[in-house]
Design an enzyme around this catalytic site. Structure first.
Site, PDB file in Angstrom:
ATOM      1  N   ARG A 361      -9.821 -22.397  19.929  1.00 51.98           N
ATOM      2  CA  ARG A 361      -9.020 -23.710  19.902  1.00 51.98           C
ATOM      3  C   ARG A 361      -8.717 -24.235  19.169  1.00 51.98           C
ATOM      4  O   ARG A 361      -8.918 -25.039  18.617  1.00 51.98           O
ATOM      5  CB  ARG A 361      -9.581 -23.934  21.096  1.00 51.98           C
ATOM      6  CG  ARG A 361      -9.141 -23.681  21.892  1.00 51.98           C
ATOM      7  CD  ARG A 361     -10.222 -24.946  23.413  1.00 51.98           C
ATOM      8  NE  ARG A 361     -10.495 -24.390  24.887  1.00 51.98           N
ATOM      9  CZ  ARG A 361     -10.976 -24.690  25.955  1.00 51.98           C
ATOM     10  NH1 ARG A 361     -11.358 -25.788  26.462  1.00 51.98           N
ATOM     11  NH2 ARG A 361     -11.621 -24.162  27.168  1.00 51.98           N
ATOM     12  N   ASP A 432      -9.223 -10.070   5.297  1.00 49.97           N
ATOM     13  CA  ASP A 432     -10.590  -8.893   4.813  1.00 49.97           C
ATOM     14  C   ASP A 432     -11.005  -9.768   4.550  1.00 49.97           C
ATOM     15  O   ASP A 432     -12.447  -8.919   3.771  1.00 49.97           O
ATOM     16  CB  ASP A 432      -9.463  -8.471   3.799  1.00 49.97           C
ATOM     17  CG  ASP A 432      -8.730  -8.917   2.658  1.00 49.97           C
ATOM     18  OD1 ASP A 432      -9.130 -10.216   2.952  1.00 49.97           O
ATOM     19  OD2 ASP A 432      -8.175  -8.114   1.373  1.00 49.97           O
ATOM     20  N   ASP A 434     -12.036 -11.512   1.660  1.00 48.67           N
ATOM     21  CA  ASP A 434     -12.700 -10.208   0.199  1.00 48.67           C
ATOM     22  C   ASP A 434     -12.602 -11.561  -0.701  1.00 48.67           C
ATOM     23  O   ASP A 434     -12.739 -11.075  -2.202  1.00 48.67           O
ATOM     24  CB  ASP A 434     -12.010  -9.541  -0.143  1.00 48.67           C
ATOM     25  CG  ASP A 434     -10.378  -9.439  -0.543  1.00 48.67           C
ATOM     26  OD1 ASP A 434      -9.806 -10.366   0.208  1.00 48.67           O
ATOM     27  OD2 ASP A 434     -10.180  -8.740  -0.706  1.00 48.67           O
TER      28      ASP A 434
END
Length: 572
Positions: A361, A432, A434
């Site tokens: 939420r 991702d 990263d």
């Protein structure tokens, strides 16, 4: 136009305006979104070559409060208290098309009726006595179709009048403060009431913050800074202004339980931290509203809710509308029910706010939500929930950045249905984890079965829209109670700046390892305030006020904001 700076107080020594009468051509308002169904008609006999008319529809409007359509708001500024007289140039040819409504500010509606004209005529309307210096709004509203309106002339008995309003006004209405945006931007707070100075960090009693918010019509300032440890929830009344930026040192942190604005309206809440914590009441929120309207939260830091951090969920038979949350932080709802919050309202704006380390939420959006330039980081189950219901909802989503954190498992745009109507542009998603910011643009396909709109499906005020990348930079630098960032907010910002490699939800605030759980908040040095009106002597002297006279509630430069508000605004 007057600009908002405290140097503007010097303008008091000069005549600001030069007229006792202004005439307003009503067709000039045709671009305002409440103008329709009025239409503009070319007419060589009208004073400006045009008049306006409510098109023939066979109906009359018997309840002027039933909608905002067919209305014109004329803002003006008075330099002195005066009687305000009105004249309208009208053409009211028949008894079935001879009427319209009008009112001043939030007063009662007046009805012009039962008086026809033979062609264009100047008609005297009601006068309003003892109208205070400052900004005002005259509202003209359609009543019967066919009534032709040309212009309105406003005359004052003392001082001068101008339609050139200072930049404290928008559309003829006074903003809550410089930079107030969104649907809650016109909240008036405690303006016109009294000043309450918080003089201690006690949980209750005279001079405490709890006592300050216990009565309406107050502007609340702080003579102290530090942590206010509360043992039970705070309940805010209506018509309150909380100016946390007036606290010395590191400002104000409220810790130990949450707060309720249910039943409150017209509140301005700025530059405070509310950190609920494991010791707070089970199943409750850091901020909850079950019934309320016209509230703006600005630069607040909210965390550690036991149910949600920012929950706008109306109780049965109630509605919530005209709310803004801007430049704020909604963070670390406590597991096992860790949520940013539900926003189920008839109109809320969330702008440039960080949502981080909430399991789900972020937010759950139902009703009407304007969601612009926010950053959402390290959700677990869901980031933004697209309604998750068969009931109609409408969203405006612009320039937001979703950044997956270590715990994020999907659910970026979760639970869409065709009942959710979304207008979305410029939103990015970095999935991702990263450590590099390299998100992609979210497109129509990312919103699943939600109904895709090519333009907003509800009316929301215009706000500056940054690119998602610029919004991220801004939020990292400015969101939350950022006049002085505490250790909790610094901790959160460091997580976000890892761009996916750091961050976690928590079940207890002691997991952060900070002193007293909230860190150290320096006390700073209190201001010298000889008249105890909340403004320092040095500031009053520099701005032509009397440091030995309690003049905080006066409006020295006639721009609508009281002197104490001007002082608070000057600190930022």
């Amino acid at each position: 136009m007057l600009t908002h700076t405290m140097l503007g107080l010097a303008l008091l020594a000069q005549p600001l305006f030069a007229a006792t009468t202004v005439t307003v051509e009503l067709e000039d308002f045709s671009s305002v979104n409440t103008f329709a169904p009025f239409t503009v008609v070319s007419d060589s006999t009208a004073s400006g070559g045009q008049h306006i008319v409510w098109p023939t529809s066979g109906n009359s409007q018997t309840n002027p409060d039933s909608s905002t359509s067919g209305s014109i708001a004329i803002g003006f500024l008075l330099t002195e208290t005066a009687t305000v007289s009105l004249q309208a140039r009208v053409d009211l040819p028949e008894a079935t098309d001879d009427s319209f409504y009008y009112k001043l500010d939030s007063g009662s509606w007046n009805t012009q009726n039962d008086q026809t004209t033979s062609g264009w005529s100047s008609m005297t309307l009601s006068s309003f006595s003892s109208v205070a210096a400052g900004g005002h709004t005259l509202v003209i509203k359609a009543r019967e179709d066919g009534a032709k309106l040309d212009s309105i002339t406003i005359t004052v008995s003392a001082g001068t009048i101008s339609r050139t309003l200072p930049d404290s006004y928008e559309d003829g209405k006074l903003l809550a403060f410089p930079g107030a945006e969104g649907l809650g931007r016109f909240a008036s707070g405690g303006r016109g009431g009294s000043v309450y100075r918080v003089t201690n960090l006690n949980d209750a009693g005279s001079g405490s913050f709890r006592d300050a918010i216990s009565s309406s019509n107050r502007i609340i300032v702080f003579a102290v800074a530090g942590v206010i440890k509360i043992e039970s929830r705070l309940v805010f009344k209506s018509q309150l202004t909380v100016l946390g930026q007036t606290a010395p040192g590191g400002g104000i942190t409220i810790y130990g339980d949450g707060s309720s604005f249910s039943g409150a309206s017209n509140c301005i809440i700025r530059y405070i931290r509310i950190r609920m914590g494991r010791g707070g009441e089970s199943g409750k929120d850091t901020i909850s509203i079950a019934d309320g309207n016209t509230i703006i939260f600005d630069h607040v830091s909210l965390s550690w809710g036991r149910d949600a951090n920012f929950d706008l969920n109306p109780s049965s038979g109630k509605t919530i509308h005209s709310i803004t949350l801007q430049d704020s932080i909604v963070a670390q709802g406590l597991q096992t029910h860790s949520t940013g919050g539900i926003i189920l309202t008839e109109g809320t704006s969330v702008i440039r706010t960080l949502w981080t380390d909430n399991n789900s939420r972020n937010p759950k959006a139902r009703g009407k939500l304007q969601f612009v330039n926010n950053v959402i980081f390290n959700w677990v189950v869901s980031a933004y929930i697209l309604g998750d219901t068969t009931g109609r909802s409408d969203g405006i989503m612009q320039g937001n950045y979703f950044i997956a954190g270590p715990e994020s498992g999907g659910g970026t745009l979760k639970s869409p249905t065709s009942a959710y109507h979304i207008y979305a542009t410029g939103n990015y998603y970095d999935s991702d984890k990263d450590g590099n910011l390299d998100g992609r643009l979210l497109g129509e396909g990312d919103f699943g079965s939600a109904t895709w709109e090519s333009s907003p499906s509800f009316t929301a005020p215009s706000v500056p829209v940054l690119s998602a990348q610029a919004a991220l930079t801004y939020v990292l630098a400015n969101s939350g109670c950022s006049k002085w960032r505490d250790e909790v907010d610094d901790y959160l910002m460091d997580e976000v700046k890892s761009y996916g490699t750091d961050g976690e939800t928590i079940s207890n605030e002691n997991e952060l390892g900070l002193t007293n759980n909230v860190g150290i908040v320096p006390a700073g040095t209190a201001i010298t305030d000889s008249d105890s009106d909340g403004m320092p002597d040095s500031w009053e002297t520099a701005n032509g006020l009397n440091p030995n006279s309690a003049d905080a509630l006066q409006d020295a430069n006639n721009n609508g904001w009281s002197n104490i508000e001007e002082y608070a605004n000057s600190l930022l």
